[in-house]
Design a protein around this motif. Structure first.
Motif, short mmCIF file in Angstrom:
data_model
loop_
_atom_site.label_atom_id
_atom_site.label_comp_id
_atom_site.label_asym_id
_atom_site.label_seq_id
_atom_site.Cartn_x
_atom_site.Cartn_y
_atom_site.Cartn_z
N ASP A 66 -2.19 11.91 -15.84
CA ASP A 66 -0.92 11.46 -15.28
C ASP A 66 -1.06 11.10 -13.80
O ASP A 66 -0.44 10.14 -13.34
CB ASP A 66 0.15 12.53 -15.47
N ALA A 67 -1.87 11.84 -13.07
CA ALA A 67 -2.10 11.54 -11.65
C ALA A 67 -2.80 10.19 -11.50
O ALA A 67 -2.44 9.39 -10.63
CB ALA A 67 -2.91 12.65 -10.99
N TYR A 73 -4.86 8.41 -7.27
CA TYR A 73 -6.27 8.34 -6.86
C TYR A 73 -6.79 6.92 -6.76
O TYR A 73 -8.01 6.69 -6.74
CB TYR A 73 -7.14 9.15 -7.84
N ASP A 74 -5.90 5.96 -6.67
CA ASP A 74 -6.33 4.57 -6.56
C ASP A 74 -7.26 4.34 -5.38
O ASP A 74 -8.18 3.53 -5.45
CB ASP A 74 -5.12 3.62 -6.45
N ILE A 77 -10.87 5.00 -6.45
CA ILE A 77 -11.51 4.16 -7.47
C ILE A 77 -11.43 2.67 -7.16
O ILE A 77 -11.79 1.84 -7.98
CB ILE A 77 -10.94 4.45 -8.86
N GLY A 78 -10.99 2.35 -5.97
CA GLY A 78 -10.97 0.96 -5.55
C GLY A 78 -9.96 0.09 -6.27
O GLY A 78 -10.17 -1.10 -6.46
N ALA A 79 -8.89 0.70 -6.71
CA ALA A 79 -7.86 -0.06 -7.43
C ALA A 79 -6.88 -0.70 -6.46
O ALA A 79 -6.72 -0.30 -5.34
CB ALA A 79 -7.12 0.84 -8.39
#
Length: 79
Positions: A66-67, A73-74, A77-79
């Protein structure tokens, strides 16, 4: 959909590991694998490092999912 993978980390022998079906590129698997670790736990492992295995409850992994889905956490991870 998941796909079975041949993965046998010494710390967690005999588990039936699987990876996401879209994690295969040119017959190379580069991702995390999951398995039912018994006793209500789920094992999560880096398929390229058999020493990197952690376990958690389904509830703990749902919170992590869900996080990630919420974008928490974008930045990692380079989102």
């Amino acid at each position: 959909m998941d796909k079975s993978v041949d993965f046998n980390p010494a710390s967690h022998p005999g588990l039936a590991w699987s990876v996401a079906s879209y994690s295969h590129l040119d017959d190379t698997v580069e991702c995390f694998a999951v398995a039912d670790a018994g006793d209500g736990l789920v094992a999560l492992a880096n398929i390229n490092n058999d020493g990197a295995v952690i376990t958690g409850t389904p509830g703990e992994l749902r919170k992590l999912r869900d996080a990630f889905a919420a974008g928490q956490y974008d930045h990692l991870i380079g989102a």
